[in-house]
Design a protein around this motif. Structure first.
Motif, mmCIF file in Angstrom:
data_model
loop_
_atom_site.group_PDB
_atom_site.id
_atom_site.type_symbol
_atom_site.label_atom_id
_atom_site.label_comp_id
_atom_site.label_asym_id
_atom_site.label_seq_id
_atom_site.Cartn_x
_atom_site.Cartn_y
_atom_site.Cartn_z
ATOM 1 N N VAL A 219 0.826 -1.198 0.000
ATOM 2 C CA VAL A 219 0.000 0.000 0.000
ATOM 3 C C VAL A 219 0.864 1.253 0.000
ATOM 4 C CG1 VAL A 219 -1.955 -1.116 1.132
ATOM 5 C CG2 VAL A 219 -0.175 -0.085 2.528
ATOM 6 N N GLY A 220 0.250 2.343 -0.410
ATOM 7 C CA GLY A 220 0.948 3.620 -0.421
ATOM 8 C C GLY A 220 0.232 4.630 0.456
ATOM 9 N N TYR A 221 0.998 5.631 0.884
ATOM 10 C CA TYR A 221 0.390 6.703 1.667
ATOM 11 C C TYR A 221 1.071 8.023 1.358
ATOM 12 C CZ TYR A 221 4.327 6.260 4.970
ATOM 13 O OH TYR A 221 5.569 6.205 5.543
ATOM 14 N N ILE A 222 0.377 9.091 1.742
ATOM 15 C CA ILE A 222 0.895 10.452 1.604
ATOM 16 C C ILE A 222 0.934 11.051 3.002
ATOM 17 C CG2 ILE A 222 0.489 12.743 0.629
ATOM 18 C CD1 ILE A 222 -1.205 11.344 -1.553
ATOM 19 N N HIS A 223 2.026 11.723 3.312
ATOM 20 C CA HIS A 223 2.172 12.391 4.602
ATOM 21 C C HIS A 223 2.745 13.777 4.352
ATOM 22 C CE1 HIS A 223 4.250 13.067 8.589
ATOM 23 N NE2 HIS A 223 2.975 12.927 8.903
ATOM 24 N N GLY A 224 2.042 14.769 4.817
ATOM 25 C CA GLY A 224 2.506 16.136 4.596
ATOM 26 C C GLY A 224 2.398 16.511 3.128
ATOM 27 N N PRO A 225 3.027 17.598 2.756
ATOM 28 C CA PRO A 225 2.898 18.073 1.375
ATOM 29 C C PRO A 225 3.753 17.320 0.363
ATOM 30 C CG PRO A 225 4.270 19.571 2.618
ATOM 31 C CD PRO A 225 3.754 18.541 3.594
ATOM 32 N N ASP A 226 4.791 16.603 0.814
ATOM 33 C CA ASP A 226 5.705 16.030 -0.185
ATOM 34 C C ASP A 226 6.232 14.637 0.122
ATOM 35 O OD1 ASP A 226 7.244 16.730 1.966
ATOM 36 O OD2 ASP A 226 8.711 17.876 0.828
ATOM 37 N N GLU A 227 5.694 13.948 1.093
ATOM 38 C CA GLU A 227 6.186 12.604 1.404
ATOM 39 C C GLU A 227 5.219 11.553 0.860
ATOM 40 O OE1 GLU A 227 7.031 9.564 5.112
ATOM 41 O OE2 GLU A 227 6.515 11.622 5.555
ATOM 42 N N LEU A 228 5.694 10.775 -0.095
ATOM 43 C CA LEU A 228 4.957 9.640 -0.636
ATOM 44 C C LEU A 228 5.736 8.391 -0.277
ATOM 45 C CD1 LEU A 228 4.299 10.894 -4.276
ATOM 46 C CD2 LEU A 228 2.748 11.028 -2.348
ATOM 47 N N ALA A 229 5.026 7.330 0.121
ATOM 48 C CA ALA A 229 5.726 6.099 0.462
ATOM 49 C C ALA A 229 4.876 4.896 0.090
ATOM 50 C CB ALA A 229 6.055 6.069 1.946
ATOM 51 N N MET A 230 5.550 3.822 -0.257
ATOM 52 C CA MET A 230 4.915 2.542 -0.494
ATOM 53 C C MET A 230 5.516 1.575 0.521
ATOM 54 S SD MET A 230 4.623 4.422 -3.276
ATOM 55 C CE MET A 230 6.189 4.447 -4.069
ATOM 56 N N VAL A 231 4.651 0.835 1.226
ATOM 57 C CA VAL A 231 5.124 -0.054 2.282
ATOM 58 C C VAL A 231 4.493 -1.435 2.156
ATOM 59 C CG1 VAL A 231 5.559 1.813 3.940
ATOM 60 C CG2 VAL A 231 3.309 0.741 3.868
ATOM 61 N N SER A 232 5.119 -2.404 2.790
ATOM 62 C CA SER A 232 4.570 -3.752 2.927
ATOM 63 C C SER A 232 4.193 -3.964 4.374
ATOM 64 C CB SER A 232 5.613 -4.805 2.551
ATOM 65 O OG SER A 232 5.844 -4.798 1.183
ATOM 66 N N LEU A 233 3.009 -4.463 4.594
ATOM 67 C CA LEU A 233 2.544 -4.802 5.931
ATOM 68 C C LEU A 233 2.083 -6.246 5.904
ATOM 69 C CD1 LEU A 233 0.368 -1.620 6.528
ATOM 70 C CD2 LEU A 233 2.650 -2.055 7.412
ATOM 71 N N ARG A 234 2.332 -6.950 6.976
ATOM 72 C CA ARG A 234 1.964 -8.361 7.042
ATOM 73 C C ARG A 234 0.478 -8.543 7.261
ATOM 74 N NH1 ARG A 234 6.818 -11.393 8.605
ATOM 75 N NH2 ARG A 234 6.253 -13.352 7.673
ATOM 76 N N LEU A 235 -0.087 -9.511 6.579
ATOM 77 C CA LEU A 235 -1.457 -9.957 6.815
ATOM 78 C C LEU A 235 -1.366 -11.332 7.461
ATOM 79 C CD1 LEU A 235 -4.553 -10.132 6.484
ATOM 80 C CD2 LEU A 235 -4.138 -11.037 4.206
ATOM 81 N N ILE A 236 -1.919 -11.465 8.651
ATOM 82 C CA ILE A 236 -1.948 -12.748 9.363
ATOM 83 C C ILE A 236 -3.372 -12.932 9.883
ATOM 84 C CG2 ILE A 236 -1.067 -14.080 11.313
ATOM 85 C CD1 ILE A 236 1.506 -12.397 11.100
ATOM 86 N N ALA A 237 -3.967 -14.072 9.588
ATOM 87 C CA ALA A 237 -5.331 -14.352 10.042
ATOM 88 C C ALA A 237 -5.545 -15.868 10.077
ATOM 89 C CB ALA A 237 -6.337 -13.689 9.106
ATOM 90 N N ASN A 238 -6.754 -16.257 10.434
ATOM 91 C CA ASN A 238 -7.120 -17.668 10.448
ATOM 92 C C ASN A 238 -8.444 -17.858 9.740
ATOM 93 O OD1 ASN A 238 -5.067 -18.970 12.263
ATOM 94 N ND2 ASN A 238 -5.785 -17.336 13.583
ATOM 95 N N VAL A 239 -8.554 -18.957 9.030
ATOM 96 C CA VAL A 239 -9.818 -19.392 8.448
ATOM 97 C C VAL A 239 -10.188 -20.675 9.171
ATOM 98 C CG1 VAL A 239 -10.980 -20.191 6.373
ATOM 99 C CG2 VAL A 239 -9.332 -18.321 6.226
ATOM 100 N N ASN A 240 -11.374 -20.675 9.791
ATOM 101 C CA ASN A 240 -11.834 -21.835 10.542
ATOM 102 C C ASN A 240 -12.820 -22.616 9.689
ATOM 103 O OD1 ASN A 240 -10.428 -21.154 13.046
ATOM 104 N ND2 ASN A 240 -11.825 -19.425 13.095
ATOM 105 N N GLY A 241 -12.451 -23.823 9.312
ATOM 106 C CA GLY A 241 -13.327 -24.683 8.528
ATOM 107 C C GLY A 241 -14.218 -25.507 9.437
ATOM 108 N N THR A 242 -15.525 -25.404 9.244
ATOM 109 C CA THR A 242 -16.487 -26.169 10.068
ATOM 110 C C THR A 242 -17.177 -27.212 9.200
ATOM 111 O OG1 THR A 242 -18.247 -24.577 9.650
ATOM 112 C CG2 THR A 242 -16.863 -24.185 11.579
ATOM 113 N N GLU A 243 -17.741 -28.212 9.856
ATOM 114 C CA GLU A 243 -18.436 -29.268 9.100
ATOM 115 C C GLU A 243 -19.940 -29.087 9.185
ATOM 116 O OE1 GLU A 243 -16.123 -33.123 8.722
ATOM 117 O OE2 GLU A 243 -15.920 -32.600 10.832
#
Length: 151
Positions: free
Chosen positions: A127-151
């Motif tokens: 994802v990217g973000y803007i901060h202030g008038p002139d700072e642009l950045a692209m960053v990586s952030l971790r996605l961690i979750a669980n999917v619970n399979g039920t019967e």
């Protein structure tokens, strides 16, 4: 022959010097990996999802934008490299684009539990973000979750 050896040593020395310089540089790959879980611009909100085995479900992941920051709308904000640690989850898509909402980005990740039980999944927000008038950045952030399979 003697000349070639001297050139070869010079190339090796230069390569080692370059590697050492990159390893100590703040922009090195190791530094980027260490920062992959942090962002001054976004707070990650992910809730686990439960679904009957074989039926589609949607895991919602939200990046809340922090005060003083804005979403970089022109960037291809997405989740990439989705995977299931134990192969218990199938993904509708391997890359999921984010939707800009008031207050941040929303990612609707289509999943399907393949077998019963709790299945850890992961991926990366790019994802990217803007901060202030002139700072642009692209960053990586971790996605961690669980999917619970039920019967």
């Amino acid at each position: 022959m003697h000349h070639v050896r001297a050139g070869s040593l010079l190339i090796r020395f230069s390569a080692f010097a370059l590697i050492a310089a990159l390893a100590t540089s703040p922009a090195s790959l190791g530094f980027e990996r260490a920062r992959a879980d942090e962002s001054p611009a976004y707070a990650v909100e992910v809730t686990d999802v439960s679904a009957k085995v074989g039926e589609p479900a949607v895991l919602h992941a939200t990046l809340r934008i922090r005060d003083g920051y804005r979403v970089l709308q022109g960037y291809n904000n997405r989740v990439i490299e989705l995977s299931s640690i134990d192969d218990g989850v199938a993904f509708e898509r391997r890359v999921v684009r984010g939707t800009i909402r008031e207050g941040g980005l929303d990612f609707a990740i289509g999943v399907r539990a393949i077998k019963p039980g709790r299945h850890p999944i992961n991926g990366y927000f790019r994802v990217g973000y803007i901060h202030g008038p002139d700072e642009l950045a692209m960053v990586s952030l971790r996605l961690i979750a669980n999917v619970n399979g039920t019967e």
